[in-house]
Design a protein around this motif. Structure first.
Motif, PDB file in Angstrom:
ATOM      1  N   PHE A 107      41.126  34.222  43.010  1.00 33.43           N
ATOM      2  CA  PHE A 107      41.066  34.772  44.285  1.00 33.43           C
ATOM      3  C   PHE A 107      41.882  34.932  45.460  1.00 33.43           C
ATOM      4  N   LEU A 108      42.207  35.396  45.983  1.00 33.25           N
ATOM      5  CA  LEU A 108      42.829  35.231  46.995  1.00 33.25           C
ATOM      6  C   LEU A 108      41.904  35.524  48.439  1.00 33.25           C
ATOM      7  N   SER A 109      41.908  34.258  48.629  1.00 33.73           N
ATOM      8  CA  SER A 109      40.586  33.881  49.785  1.00 33.73           C
ATOM      9  C   SER A 109      41.160  34.525  51.062  1.00 33.73           C
ATOM     10  N   VAL A 110      40.670  34.630  51.751  1.00 35.36           N
ATOM     11  CA  VAL A 110      41.217  34.830  53.452  1.00 35.36           C
ATOM     12  C   VAL A 110      41.995  33.269  53.685  1.00 35.36           C
ATOM     13  N   ARG A 111      41.282  32.556  53.501  1.00 29.56           N
ATOM     14  CA  ARG A 111      41.618  31.095  53.639  1.00 29.56           C
ATOM     15  C   ARG A 111      43.182  31.082  53.026  1.00 29.56           C
ATOM     16  N   LYS A 112      43.134  31.500  51.943  1.00 33.67           N
ATOM     17  CA  LYS A 112      43.922  30.653  51.173  1.00 33.67           C
ATOM     18  C   LYS A 112      45.493  31.780  50.970  1.00 33.67           C
ATOM     19  N   TRP A 113      44.936  33.289  51.661  1.00 29.26           N
ATOM     20  CA  TRP A 113      46.488  34.461  52.058  1.00 29.26           C
ATOM     21  C   TRP A 113      47.300  33.703  53.636  1.00 29.26           C
ATOM     22  N   SER A 155      48.218  45.134  54.914  1.00 37.18           N
ATOM     23  CA  SER A 155      46.511  45.077  53.900  1.00 37.18           C
ATOM     24  C   SER A 155      46.462  46.057  53.343  1.00 37.18           C
ATOM     25  N   LYS A 156      46.847  47.022  52.863  1.00 35.51           N
ATOM     26  CA  LYS A 156      46.819  48.453  51.558  1.00 35.51           C
ATOM     27  C   LYS A 156      48.220  47.397  50.289  1.00 35.51           C
ATOM     28  N   ASP A 157      48.955  46.769  50.919  1.00 41.32           N
ATOM     29  CA  ASP A 157      48.879  45.977  49.648  1.00 41.32           C
ATOM     30  C   ASP A 157      48.247  44.766  49.622  1.00 41.32           C
ATOM     31  N   LEU A 158      47.873  44.240  50.110  1.00 42.30           N
ATOM     32  CA  LEU A 158      46.583  43.397  49.861  1.00 42.30           C
ATOM     33  C   LEU A 158      45.541  43.171  49.306  1.00 42.30           C
ATOM     34  N   GLU A 159      45.042  44.501  49.419  1.00 47.55           N
ATOM     35  CA  GLU A 159      43.991  44.818  49.074  1.00 47.55           C
ATOM     36  C   GLU A 159      43.444  45.816  46.937  1.00 47.55           C
ATOM     37  N   GLU A 160      44.991  46.572  47.339  1.00 53.10           N
ATOM     38  CA  GLU A 160      45.379  46.516  45.987  1.00 53.10           C
ATOM     39  C   GLU A 160      45.780  45.026  45.131  1.00 53.10           C
ATOM     40  N   LYS A 162      44.255  42.015  45.449  1.00 48.20           N
ATOM     41  CA  LYS A 162      42.947  41.927  44.731  1.00 48.20           C
ATOM     42  C   LYS A 162      42.107  42.547  43.606  1.00 48.20           C
ATOM     43  N   ASN A 163      42.320  44.163  44.330  1.00 48.82           N
ATOM     44  CA  ASN A 163      41.316  44.507  43.147  1.00 48.82           C
ATOM     45  C   ASN A 163      42.535  44.343  41.747  1.00 48.82           C
ATOM     46  N   SER A 164      43.294  44.555  41.288  1.00 53.18           N
ATOM     47  CA  SER A 164      44.029  44.427  40.740  1.00 53.18           C
ATOM     48  C   SER A 164      43.792  43.017  39.909  1.00 53.18           C
ATOM     49  N   PHE A 165      43.251  42.011  41.193  1.00 55.83           N
ATOM     50  CA  PHE A 165      43.129  40.888  39.887  1.00 55.83           C
ATOM     51  C   PHE A 165      41.591  40.518  40.006  1.00 55.83           C
ATOM     52  N   ILE A 166      40.742  41.582  40.053  1.00 55.95           N
ATOM     53  CA  ILE A 166      39.361  41.490  40.002  1.00 55.95           C
ATOM     54  C   ILE A 166      39.483  42.569  38.426  1.00 55.95           C
ATOM     55  N   GLU A 167      40.363  43.577  38.388  1.00 57.02           N
ATOM     56  CA  GLU A 167      39.745  44.497  37.516  1.00 57.02           C
ATOM     57  C   GLU A 167      40.622  43.343  35.872  1.00 57.02           C
ATOM     58  N   PHE A 168      41.720  42.639  35.492  1.00 56.77           N
ATOM     59  CA  PHE A 168      41.848  41.733  35.390  1.00 56.77           C
ATOM     60  C   PHE A 168      40.994  40.973  34.822  1.00 56.77           C
ATOM     61  N   GLN A 169      40.349  40.265  36.107  1.00 57.80           N
ATOM     62  CA  GLN A 169      39.183  39.101  35.467  1.00 57.80           C
ATOM     63  C   GLN A 169      38.035  39.912  34.576  1.00 57.80           C
ATOM     64  N   MET A 170      37.691  41.269  35.237  1.00 56.14           N
ATOM     65  CA  MET A 170      36.739  41.762  33.983  1.00 56.14           C
ATOM     66  C   MET A 170      36.725  41.801  32.887  1.00 56.14           C
ATOM     67  N   ALA A 171      38.453  41.792  32.906  1.00 55.21           N
ATOM     68  CA  ALA A 171      38.674  42.396  31.469  1.00 55.21           C
ATOM     69  C   ALA A 171      38.712  41.348  30.381  1.00 55.21           C
ATOM     70  N   GLU A 172      38.850  40.087  31.254  1.00 48.47           N
ATOM     71  CA  GLU A 172      39.143  38.476  30.364  1.00 48.47           C
ATOM     72  C   GLU A 172      38.078  38.377  30.291  1.00 48.47           C
ATOM     73  N   GLY A 468      33.229  32.404  60.351  1.00 49.81           N
ATOM     74  CA  GLY A 468      33.733  32.840  59.926  1.00 49.81           C
ATOM     75  C   GLY A 468      34.651  34.403  58.928  1.00 49.81           C
ATOM     76  N   HIS A 469      36.536  34.687  58.806  1.00 51.58           N
ATOM     77  CA  HIS A 469      36.500  35.307  57.764  1.00 51.58           C
ATOM     78  C   HIS A 469      36.125  34.881  56.851  1.00 51.58           C
ATOM     79  N   ALA A 470      35.740  36.723  56.289  1.00 45.73           N
ATOM     80  CA  ALA A 470      34.732  36.851  55.321  1.00 45.73           C
ATOM     81  C   ALA A 470      34.865  38.084  54.558  1.00 45.73           C
ATOM     82  N   THR A 471      34.933  38.048  52.726  1.00 43.79           N
ATOM     83  CA  THR A 471      35.036  39.589  52.256  1.00 43.79           C
ATOM     84  C   THR A 471      33.856  39.494  52.217  1.00 43.79           C
ATOM     85  N   THR A 472      33.603  40.860  52.659  1.00 45.48           N
ATOM     86  CA  THR A 472      32.400  42.175  52.632  1.00 45.48           C
ATOM     87  C   THR A 472      32.364  43.105  51.489  1.00 45.48           C
TER      88      THR A 472
END
Length: 656
Positions: A107-113, A155-160, A162-172, A468-472
């Protein structure tokens, strides 16, 4: 390869440029300058001028730009680019490959990005500031395309992404998620499991299944080999929640209360389990200790004078110096409770170095606290014991000082909305001691009801400010009650604009109205009518919670037994709004809804107010949250027993 300067003059020092595989050599009239391709931040650039070219060189080690006048053949720029690319392409390919693997596998965390952005900016300076005129190999072209795309991400590209990654992991991992609970996890619950940010806040709501998410998060980390069990710590607010999580995870090693964590850390450092004082667990003993200490201290004239002022200021009681009369009054209990709270909060504030801000304004009151604290510490020392505050404070100090080295990379905290400053600092110290540590905080700011015990809602509402920077994210379905009750309770709690906005939907529906109102002129008549109403429509063994703001509004033991005997088809229990946190029943029956009782208007002692987290400006903010807790206990229907005269302003505000 050598290029002679065809624009040589007495004023121009540069005679020729020599290119080798490793170096750029500038031949001057009286000297020679040698630059390693590796040291050049970007390819040397030939800019056309009216009579020749301007050769610019930017060194890696500085921001200085060296400029020379130069006239040469047309392929010079191409070869300058080619030689520079040959040396720098290995780093480009390795770095972009690492970035692509990182984006694909985690997952693309804030620190990784942030780290990716830093690398992209570094590479872009050399590779993307202008179009290279040399021929590029396919792998370099692909790397530059990746670099260019990442540089342009919004920021929109980044969010898209992340969502694609999440959906892939859900299917996986669909089979895994579907088999975790009795019902498959919702999209929001799965999303919370898959997100792995350094700091992650999951906003829950009443009945939204936060316990399921915590257990699922733990299992997901193990299932995906991101962690071993010993690298995960789950912190529960109370022993009941701790027991439930331990049972659901079938482990006692990774799930602790904060006090259990403190005990564990102290035991690891000191080599033996700390002894917990009976004063910490026995309320009667502690009460007796405080009253005995008061009578002993009162023989000192200096203490007497300070004590008289302390009582007048903090208990709104005109104390005339008659100690025995005071001890025989109803104010004795209030005093004991006040001292218990003050001793605890004083110790915490001292450990956090926060007493300086109130020293001048509350000097005399702090002296009184220190009198009791001194005697209390002597008692603990004689017992060779500690209390629950010591467990947290000493544990925090051991972590900060490096005497305890945590093995937990992942820390999952339940009921985060009730965390106190001292517990927050313990969590921060653990995170700071493990490189790459992650915090997963689950809380509901709508149910933050323990400020009187040190809980600070701002750790949730201002999460990123403190951690610190977080995903909510938030859980968006409640499994407890109907949409109508959800809408009613949400509208009530969000009248306070400081509460975080949430979009929650009810998972199931109910044919009953959200609220049944029973008005009364005499309280027992109202309660009997309400229970009769429930009994007439409820199935056998339906559960009923009788709830009130304070104990005084609840039924006495004998009356409750008589009611239970009369309505044997109902399972009836009663408790205060505070005790009902985390509980649920088919029907919740709310009593004590007089304006004098709800909201509570009892004023906090000034010295206690000073030691507690800063109060919110919105009127009755915590009382509103407490009422919200009561409103959201019923699975089928909420029954309000409302007085005909002077009902609570909270009830009048409800839209039903």
């Amino acid at each position: 390869m050598i290029y002679s300067n065809t624009a040589v003059s007495l004023r121009n020092k540069l005679k020729a440029i020599e290119l080798t595989e490793s170096q750029l050599i500038l031949q001057l009239h009286n000297d020679m300058l040698v630059y390693s391709w590796q040291d050049l931040m970007c390819p040397p650039r030939l800019d056309k001028t009216p009579f020749s070219h301007s050769l610019q060189i930017v060194l890696e080690a500085s921001d200085e730009v060296y400029t020379y006048r130069f006239a040469t053949t047309s392929d010079c720029q191409s070869n300058l680019d080619k030689f520079w690319c040959n040396v720098h392409k290995s780093y480009l390919l390795q770095t972009t490959d690492k970035i692509e693997k990182l984006l694909k596998n985690s997952f693309l965390s804030v620190r990784k990005w942030f780290a990716i952005q830093e690398k992209v900016a570094e590479l872009a300076t050399g590779w993307l500031t202008r179009s290279l005129v040399c021929k590029l190999t396919p792998d370099v072209s692909m790397a530059l395309a990746t670099l260019s795309e990442l540089k342009s991400w919004t920021s929109k590209d980044l969010e898209e992404f992340k969502n694609s990654f999440i959906e892939f992991q859900m299917a996986e991992h669909k089979e895994f998620f579907d088999a975790l609970e009795q019902h498959p996890l919702t999209f929001a619950q799965q999303k919370a499991c898959i997100i792995q940010d350094d700091r992650q806040l999951l906003l829950a709501g009443a009945g939204t299944g936060k316990t399921s998410v915590i257990t699922a998060k733990f299992k997901y980390l193990l299932h995906t080999n991101q962690a071993k069990a010993q690298n995960v710590l789950i912190l529960a607010y109370g022993s009941d929640a701790c027991d439930e999580l331990q049972a659901r995870l079938n482990t006692k090693e990774q799930v602790m209360t904060f006090h259990g964590l403190g005990k564990h850390i102290i035991s690891e450092v000191e080599g033996t389990h700390p002894k917990i004082s009976e004063l910490a667990t026995n309320t009667q003993m502690k009460t007796a200790f405080i009253l005995d200490t008061l009578q002993a201290l009162y023989s000192e004239p200096a203490f007497q004078q300070l004590f008289n002022g302390f009582i007048n200021r903090n208990l709104a009681f005109k104390f005339n110096g008659e100690l025995q009369a005071f001890l025989g009054s109803s104010h004795r209990h209030k005093f004991v409770q006040l001292i218990i709270s003050l001793v605890s909060l004083y110790k915490q504030a001292h450990a956090l170095d926060k007493l300086k801000t109130i020293e001048s304004q509350f000097a005399d009151d702090l002296i009184i606290i220190r009198y009791f604290l001194t005697e209390y510490h002597l008692y603990l020392e004689n017992e060779n014991s500690i209390d629950f505050d010591d467990m947290i404070i000493r544990a925090m100090q051991y972590v900060v000082n490096g005497q305890f080295k945590p093995s937990w990379k992942y820390i999952l905290v339940d009921e985060f909305q009730d965390i106190s400053p001292i517990r927050a600092e313990l969590v921060k110290s653990l995170l700071a001691r493990f490189t790459g540590s992650q915090l997963f905080a689950v809380g509901d700011d709508w149910q933050s009801i323990y400020r009187f015990n040190g809980g600070d809602i701002r750790y949730t509402t201002e999460f990123a400010k403190h951690f610190g920077h977080a995903t909510t994210t938030q859980l968006d379905k409640t499994f407890r009650y109907s949409q109508s009750l959800l809408d009613l309770s949400a509208e009530f709690i969000c009248a306070n604009p400081q509460q975080l906005t949430k979009s929650i939907q009810a998972f199931s529906s109910c044919s009953l109205p959200a609220v049944k109102e029973v008005k009364y002129s005499e309280i027992m008549q109202g309660i009997s009518e309400a229970l009769g109403y429930i009994a007439n429509q409820a199935p056998v063994n339906a559960s009923v919670l009788i709830l009130a703001r304070n104990h005084a509004s609840l039924l006495d033991k004998q009356t409750l037994q008589a009611i239970q005997s009369h309505y044997q088809q109902l399972s009836i229990t009663q408790m205060t709004f505070h005790a009902a946190k985390g509980k649920e029943a088919d029907y919740a029956l709310l009593v004590g809804l007089e304006n004098k009782s709800l909201p509570s208007r009892v004023k906090t002692a000034p010295i206690l107010e000073a030691l507690l987290p800063e109060a919110e400006r919105f009127k009755y903010a915590e009382e509103r949250r407490l009422f919200y807790v009561a409103l959201t206990r019923a699975k089928k229907q909420l029954v309000l027993v409302v007085p005909e005269q002077s009902p609570s302003e909270f009830v009048a505000e409800l839209n039903y």
